[in-house]
Write an enzyme that holds these catalytic residues in place. Structure first.
Site, PDB file in Angstrom:
ATOM      1  N   ASP A   1     145.463  80.670 -28.880  1.00  0.00           N
ATOM      2  CA  ASP A   1     145.408  80.118 -27.712  1.00  0.00           C
ATOM      3  C   ASP A   1     144.592  78.849 -27.869  1.00  0.00           C
ATOM      4  O   ASP A   1     143.373  78.593 -27.629  1.00  0.00           O
ATOM      5  CB  ASP A   1     144.722  81.037 -26.774  1.00  0.00           C
ATOM      6  CG  ASP A   1     144.799  80.573 -25.467  1.00  0.00           C
ATOM      7  OD1 ASP A   1     145.283  79.571 -25.019  1.00  0.00           O
ATOM      8  OD2 ASP A   1     143.754  81.004 -24.569  1.00  0.00           O
TER       9      ASP A   1
ATOM     10  N   ASP B   1     136.598  81.111 -33.787  1.00  0.00           N
ATOM     11  CA  ASP B   1     136.403  79.796 -32.941  1.00  0.00           C
ATOM     12  C   ASP B   1     135.670  78.825 -33.634  1.00  0.00           C
ATOM     13  O   ASP B   1     134.585  79.169 -34.518  1.00  0.00           O
ATOM     14  CB  ASP B   1     136.018  80.171 -31.846  1.00  0.00           C
ATOM     15  CG  ASP B   1     136.250  79.062 -30.492  1.00  0.00           C
ATOM     16  OD1 ASP B   1     137.185  79.199 -29.728  1.00  0.00           O
ATOM     17  OD2 ASP B   1     135.694  78.127 -30.710  1.00  0.00           O
TER      18      ASP B   1
ATOM     19  N   PHE C   1     141.080  80.687 -32.216  1.00  0.00           N
ATOM     20  CA  PHE C   1     140.872  79.905 -30.763  1.00  0.00           C
ATOM     21  C   PHE C   1     140.504  80.974 -29.574  1.00  0.00           C
ATOM     22  O   PHE C   1     140.827  80.801 -28.547  1.00  0.00           O
ATOM     23  CB  PHE C   1     142.042  78.985 -30.305  1.00  0.00           C
ATOM     24  CG  PHE C   1     142.718  78.107 -31.191  1.00  0.00           C
ATOM     25  CD1 PHE C   1     142.118  77.011 -31.692  1.00  0.00           C
ATOM     26  CD2 PHE C   1     143.897  78.613 -31.969  1.00  0.00           C
ATOM     27  CE1 PHE C   1     142.769  75.867 -32.606  1.00  0.00           C
ATOM     28  CE2 PHE C   1     144.481  77.576 -32.750  1.00  0.00           C
ATOM     29  CZ  PHE C   1     143.905  76.177 -33.143  1.00  0.00           C
TER      30      PHE C   1
ATOM     31  N   ARG D   1     146.514  88.368 -20.668  1.00  0.00           N
ATOM     32  CA  ARG D   1     145.587  89.310 -21.443  1.00  0.00           C
ATOM     33  C   ARG D   1     146.078  90.892 -21.415  1.00  0.00           C
ATOM     34  O   ARG D   1     146.257  91.442 -22.355  1.00  0.00           O
ATOM     35  CB  ARG D   1     144.280  89.260 -21.111  1.00  0.00           C
ATOM     36  CG  ARG D   1     143.668  87.917 -21.411  1.00  0.00           C
ATOM     37  CD  ARG D   1     141.990  87.933 -21.117  1.00  0.00           C
ATOM     38  NE  ARG D   1     141.753  86.362 -21.393  1.00  0.00           N
ATOM     39  CZ  ARG D   1     140.964  85.719 -20.385  1.00  0.00           C
ATOM     40  NH1 ARG D   1     140.654  86.189 -19.090  1.00  0.00           N
ATOM     41  NH2 ARG D   1     140.590  84.467 -20.583  1.00  0.00           N
TER      42      ARG D   1
ATOM     43  N   CYS E   1     148.334  75.088 -23.434  1.00  0.00           N
ATOM     44  CA  CYS E   1     147.854  74.785 -21.932  1.00  0.00           C
ATOM     45  C   CYS E   1     147.957  73.243 -21.679  1.00  0.00           C
ATOM     46  O   CYS E   1     147.576  72.663 -20.920  1.00  0.00           O
ATOM     47  CB  CYS E   1     146.638  75.256 -21.677  1.00  0.00           C
ATOM     48  SG  CYS E   1     145.352  74.573 -22.796  1.00  0.00           S
TER      49      CYS E   1
ATOM     50  N   ASN F   1     137.118  77.029 -38.340  1.00  0.00           N
ATOM     51  CA  ASN F   1     138.173  76.242 -38.006  1.00  0.00           C
ATOM     52  C   ASN F   1     139.665  76.897 -38.344  1.00  0.00           C
ATOM     53  O   ASN F   1     139.980  77.292 -39.314  1.00  0.00           O
ATOM     54  CB  ASN F   1     138.448  75.121 -38.861  1.00  0.00           C
ATOM     55  CG  ASN F   1     139.475  73.931 -38.329  1.00  0.00           C
ATOM     56  OD1 ASN F   1     140.540  74.407 -37.878  1.00  0.00           O
ATOM     57  ND2 ASN F   1     139.165  72.558 -38.680  1.00  0.00           N
ATOM     58  N   ALA F   2     140.364  77.010 -37.232  1.00  0.00           N
ATOM     59  CA  ALA F   2     141.657  77.907 -37.309  1.00  0.00           C
ATOM     60  C   ALA F   2     142.560  77.454 -38.144  1.00  0.00           C
ATOM     61  O   ALA F   2     143.179  78.382 -38.777  1.00  0.00           O
ATOM     62  CB  ALA F   2     142.107  77.941 -35.726  1.00  0.00           C
TER      63      ALA F   2
HETATM   64  N1  SAH Z   1     141.628  82.436 -25.558  1.00  0.00           N
HETATM   65  C1  SAH Z   1     140.592  81.938 -24.997  1.00  0.00           C
HETATM   66  C2  SAH Z   1     140.434  80.373 -24.580  1.00  0.00           C
HETATM   67  C3  SAH Z   1     140.618  79.350 -25.732  1.00  0.00           C
HETATM   68  S1  SAH Z   1     140.364  77.931 -25.407  1.00  0.00           S
HETATM   69  C4  SAH Z   1     140.164  82.791 -23.673  1.00  0.00           C
HETATM   70  O1  SAH Z   1     141.227  83.593 -23.298  1.00  0.00           O
HETATM   71  O2  SAH Z   1     139.067  82.670 -23.487  1.00  0.00           O
HETATM   72  C5  SAH Z   1     140.384  77.110 -27.069  1.00  0.00           C
HETATM   73  C6  SAH Z   1     139.273  77.378 -27.941  1.00  0.00           C
HETATM   74  O3  SAH Z   1     139.491  76.886 -29.117  1.00  0.00           O
HETATM   75  C7  SAH Z   1     137.983  76.731 -27.467  1.00  0.00           C
HETATM   76  O4  SAH Z   1     136.948  77.733 -27.331  1.00  0.00           O
HETATM   77  C8  SAH Z   1     137.551  75.838 -28.624  1.00  0.00           C
HETATM   78  O5  SAH Z   1     136.346  75.947 -29.231  1.00  0.00           O
HETATM   79  C9  SAH Z   1     138.448  76.376 -29.786  1.00  0.00           C
HETATM   80  N2  SAH Z   1     138.914  75.400 -30.824  1.00  0.00           N
HETATM   81  C10 SAH Z   1     139.301  73.983 -30.720  1.00  0.00           C
HETATM   82  N3  SAH Z   1     139.620  73.660 -31.815  1.00  0.00           N
HETATM   83  C11 SAH Z   1     139.508  74.672 -32.759  1.00  0.00           C
HETATM   84  C12 SAH Z   1     139.829  74.598 -34.164  1.00  0.00           C
HETATM   85  N4  SAH Z   1     140.264  73.794 -34.932  1.00  0.00           N
HETATM   86  N5  SAH Z   1     139.796  75.975 -34.721  1.00  0.00           N
HETATM   87  C13 SAH Z   1     139.126  76.960 -34.066  1.00  0.00           C
HETATM   88  N6  SAH Z   1     138.720  77.068 -32.812  1.00  0.00           N
HETATM   89  C14 SAH Z   1     139.061  75.720 -32.222  1.00  0.00           C
END
Ligand code: SAH
Length: 390
Positions: free
Chosen positions: A294, A245, A223, A207, A334, A273-274
């Site tokens: 992410d 998210d 995400f 970060r 990840c 949804n991303a």
């Molecule tokens: N970058 C964040 C961690 C991300 S974890 C940090 O540093 O804290 C991944 C995230 O993706 C989760 O919060 C999950 O809810 C979200 N996610 C999963 N599928 C998704 C989608 N299709 N669209 C948007 N978000 C999604």
């Protein structure tokens, strides 16, 4: 104590320090044992290799706790191991909130301990480790004198060990929503309902690397979970941050996080949804200076790899198309099963399809409180790349 004798013709993985014995590597077991018991492991000539806990139900039949014949596995053992793990973090100046124990890398296989200020969250992901839970809680109380300890064993991998999924308070009565400080910013962490143990400590150092990229920038994050990257970007001088998210709880918490850091005027969090967001912005011709991605692990196991590769390619391709020339793509994976080389290939192929050229600015991995044990590739999972669009 039962003795596990290994086959003659197996790879020398264990001799190299890999802490697991696979089911297929066992020739025979001498003596009686119950699942979860401590056993000695010897090679086909009877040479001692290590001592660990056994679970015939799991593909990973034994996980080593020690390679020292004279080391007993008792309360003292756990105390010694956890203090050593803590000292390593302290020597690297981790304070407040960090991962105290990262399983195999701290010679405590399948044990995770995360510290969120004065609250500890633990996971015992294998049967043998789960049986030591009362001892571990007792030792953690002695070492940390925490306000509380919470168990986040609500994870599917436990089922491979024949263990139920469960979560709850192990010690203390406390509000499961904790405020932590990370690099001078504050975050609400819900250790009960948050994802994994509540907060992604593994991205802490990554970060920070946003700092030189985001001054005056228009930033898009997909995400975003509880908004950590977005809030860092705002703190580092971004002009505008849009973050998405799919989880309503995550977005709600992200808004609270922006508020306690006085950055609500810069960050806008929404539930979406991303994949849709990325497509919509492309259709609208929107452009950003920095795009941050992410996603969760798309490949949870090696069989899911093909779909995962497709998923990573799609979001990165879409993300790239939203960048202004000179802009940065900040992208993570990840999934342990997606190697750094493969991840790089996916990004390259996305750039090729989009007829764009990239250069790699930085390549990073998980933070130092999640160290990688070299002989155990499984302990390496996070890829974090910064690429610039030329
Ligand atoms: N970058 C964040 C961690 C991300 S974890 C940090 O540093 O804290 C991944 C995230 O993706 C989760 O919060 C999950 O809810 C979200 N996610 C999963 N599928 C998704 C989608 N299709 N669209 C948007 N978000 C999604």
């Amino acid at each position: 104590m039962a003795k596990v004798i290994l086959t003659k013709n197996r790879s020398k993985r264990i001799e190299h320090g890999h802490p697991w014995v696979f089911k297929t590597e066992i020739e025979t077991v001498e003596g009686d044992f119950n699942p979860g018991d401590i056993v000695d492991v010897v090679n086909f000539k009877g040479k001692f290799l290590g001592r660990g806990y056994i679970n015939p139900k799991s593909q990973i039949a034994v996980r080593f706790l020690t390679e020292n014949k004279d080391e007993a596995v008792d309360r003292e053992f756990f105390k010694k191991r956890i203090i050593a793990a803590l000292k390593y973090r302290q020597s690297l100046e981790f304070r407040g909130s960090f991962r105290v124990v990262y399983g195999e890398s701290d010679f405590l296989p399948a044990l995770i301990v995360d510290k969120f200020e004065d609250i500890l969250v633990i996971q015992t992901l294998a049967l043998g480790m789960d049986r030591f839970k009362p001892v571990i809680v007792d030792v953690l109380r002695e070492i940390f004198n925490p306000r509380g300890i919470y168990e986040r064993n609500d994870v599917p991998v436990r089922e491979l060990e024949g263990l139920p999924q469960q979560k709850g308070f192990l010690y203390g009565e406390f509000d499961p929503i904790v405020i932590i400080e990370e690099n001078g910013l504050k975050f609400y962490v819900d250790v009960e309902k948050g994802q994994k143990t509540g907060f992604f400590l593994d991205q802490k150092e990554n970060r920070q690397s946003l700092a030189p990229l985001v001054k005056g920038a228009d930033v898009l994050e997909c995400f975003c979970y509880t908004g950590a990257f977005a809030i860092y970007a705002a703190r580092f001088g971004a002009k505008n941050v849009l973050a998405y998210d799919v989880s309503a709880e995550a977005v709600e918490c992200a808004n609270k996080n922006a508020e306690i850091n006085n950055l609500s005027h810069i960050c806008r969090f929404s539930e979406a949804n991303a994949f849709d967001v990325l497509r919509r912005f492309y259709d609208e011709g929107r452009k950003f200076d920095v795009v941050i991605l992410d996603p969760p692990a798309f490949a949870k196991n090696k069989f899911a790899l093909e779909n995962a590769v497709r998923g990573y390619k799609e979001i990165n391709l879409r993300g790239l198309k939203l960048l202004k020339p000179g802009g940065y793509l900040v992208t993570s994976s990840c999934s342990h099963h997606v190697s750094e080389a493969l991840f790089m290939e996916i990004i390259e192929s996305a750039a090729f399809d989009a007829k764009l050229k990239l250069r790699l600015v930085e390549s990073r991995t998980q933070a130092k409180d999640h160290p990688i044990l070299l002989p155990a590739e499984e302990t390496r999972y996070l890829k974090f790349l910064i690429l610039q669009l030329l």
